[in-house]
Design a protein around this motif. Structure first.
Motif, PDB file in Angstrom:
ATOM      1  N   LEU A 176      -4.189   4.696  -8.446  1.00 52.40           N
ATOM      2  CA  LEU A 176      -3.224   4.023  -7.584  1.00 52.40           C
ATOM      3  C   LEU A 176      -3.410   4.441  -6.124  1.00 52.40           C
ATOM      4  O   LEU A 176      -3.258   3.619  -5.215  1.00 52.40           O
TER       5      LEU A 176
ATOM      6  N   ALA B  44       0.827  -1.199   0.000  1.00 53.54           N
ATOM      7  CA  ALA B  44       0.000   0.000   0.000  1.00 53.54           C
ATOM      8  C   ALA B  44       0.865   1.253   0.000  1.00 53.54           C
ATOM      9  O   ALA B  44       0.589   2.223  -0.720  1.00 53.54           O
TER      10      ALA B  44
ATOM     11  N   TYR C  91       3.851   1.536  -1.179  1.00 56.32           N
ATOM     12  CA  TYR C  91       4.510   1.705  -2.473  1.00 56.32           C
ATOM     13  C   TYR C  91       3.541   2.236  -3.527  1.00 56.32           C
ATOM     14  O   TYR C  91       3.909   3.040  -4.379  1.00 56.32           O
ATOM     15  N   LEU C  92       2.303   1.800  -3.477  1.00 53.37           N
ATOM     16  CA  LEU C  92       1.308   2.335  -4.408  1.00 53.37           C
ATOM     17  C   LEU C  92       1.094   3.828  -4.167  1.00 53.37           C
ATOM     18  O   LEU C  92       0.924   4.603  -5.112  1.00 53.37           O
ATOM     19  N   LEU C  93       1.104   4.234  -2.905  1.00 54.63           N
ATOM     20  CA  LEU C  93       1.000   5.664  -2.599  1.00 54.63           C
ATOM     21  C   LEU C  93       2.206   6.420  -3.158  1.00 54.63           C
ATOM     22  O   LEU C  93       2.063   7.546  -3.651  1.00 54.63           O
TER      23      LEU C  93
ATOM     24  N   ALA D  20      -4.713  -0.853   2.298  1.00 54.33           N
ATOM     25  CA  ALA D  20      -4.278  -0.592   3.655  1.00 54.33           C
ATOM     26  C   ALA D  20      -5.365  -0.919   4.690  1.00 54.33           C
ATOM     27  O   ALA D  20      -5.073  -1.364   5.794  1.00 54.33           O
TER      28      ALA D  20
ATOM     29  N   LEU E   4       2.600  -7.302  -3.494  1.00 53.35           N
ATOM     30  CA  LEU E   4       1.210  -7.212  -3.939  1.00 53.35           C
ATOM     31  C   LEU E   4       0.615  -8.571  -4.293  1.00 53.35           C
ATOM     32  O   LEU E   4      -0.527  -8.858  -3.951  1.00 53.35           O
TER      33      LEU E   4
ATOM     34  N   ALA F 269      -4.279   1.935  -3.045  1.00 48.68           N
ATOM     35  CA  ALA F 269      -3.435   1.905  -1.851  1.00 48.68           C
ATOM     36  C   ALA F 269      -4.279   2.008  -0.583  1.00 48.68           C
ATOM     37  O   ALA F 269      -4.067   1.277   0.387  1.00 48.68           O
TER      38      ALA F 269
END
Length: 211
Positions: free
Chosen positions: A198, A82, A84-86, A206, A135, A202
């Motif tokens: 994205l 999460a 990393y997606l942020l 989370a 992921l 995220a």
């Protein structure tokens, strides 16, 4: 045991969002295609695909077992993914973010070197590593089928999406770059769209409870 089809679809949507987000692979393939031609871009893409296969096999035979064997490993990977997606969302939305269609000048290389550089670029790509190591495991549910089979199915889904999208980008790189140079608002729209998608993924990841 039959592998559930819901998770590959959900994972495929995440994979699509990530492959459309500018990263080392996209920037390299676009630059290579524009500097040396479409064939060179597609040969480089072959190396990128091999890198994805390597990550898929590592995840299938190692990481997925770890996730379900070690307490809290799932939550740790989920929150890392999460975060990393942020980070990717911020990279898309931050002021003066780099467009993937800003071409880097690359030398004329042999087919062997093109393939090797594509492979190395992907193996050193943190987005590819994070996709498989953080992921992918959370889309696996032992109650819905064999863990190894699910890993291979999810990985194959991602590889097919990535190769298809990147092949289209490599083939049309010159045309797309010229179009966006004349229409910079499209770049801004793409950045905001992917950043929003994205970011939403995220947040959902989370707050998702452990299955």
């Amino acid at each position: 045991m039959v592998v559930d089809t819901t998770n590959p679809i959900a994972f495929g949507l995440v994979a699509l969002g990530m492959v459309l987000t500018p990263g080392p692979n996209m920037i390299y393939l676009i630059s290579r295609s524009i500097c040396q031609g479409r064939v060179a871009g597609l040969i480089s893409l072959g190396g990128v695909a091999l890198g994805f296969i390597f990550y898929m096999l590592c995840a299938a035979f190692g990481i997925t077992s770890l996730v379900f064997a070690v307490p809290y490993a799932y939550d740790a990977l989920r929150l890392t993914g999460a975060a990393y997606l942020l980070y990717l969302a911020w990279q898309a939305l931050k002021p003066n973010g780099r467009s993937p269609f800003q071409v880097r000048q690359l030398p004329q290389d042999s087919n062997r070197k093109l393939f090797t550089m594509g492979l190395v670029t992907n193996l050193l790509n943190p987005k590819a590593a994070m996709l498989y190591l953080s992921l992918l495991p959370q889309f696996i549910d032992p109650s819905k089928g064999h863990v190894l089979a699910q890993s291979i199915t999810l990985g194959s889904t991602q590889i097919a999406i990535s190769v298809t999208v990147n092949a289209m980008i490599a083939i049309t790189a010159g045309t797309i770059a010229a179009f966006l140079a004349r229409n910079p608002r499209w770049i801004t729209a793409q950045r905001w769209l992917m950043g929003t998608v994205l970011g939403g993924l995220a947040v959902q990841m989370a707050i998702e409870a452990k299955r």
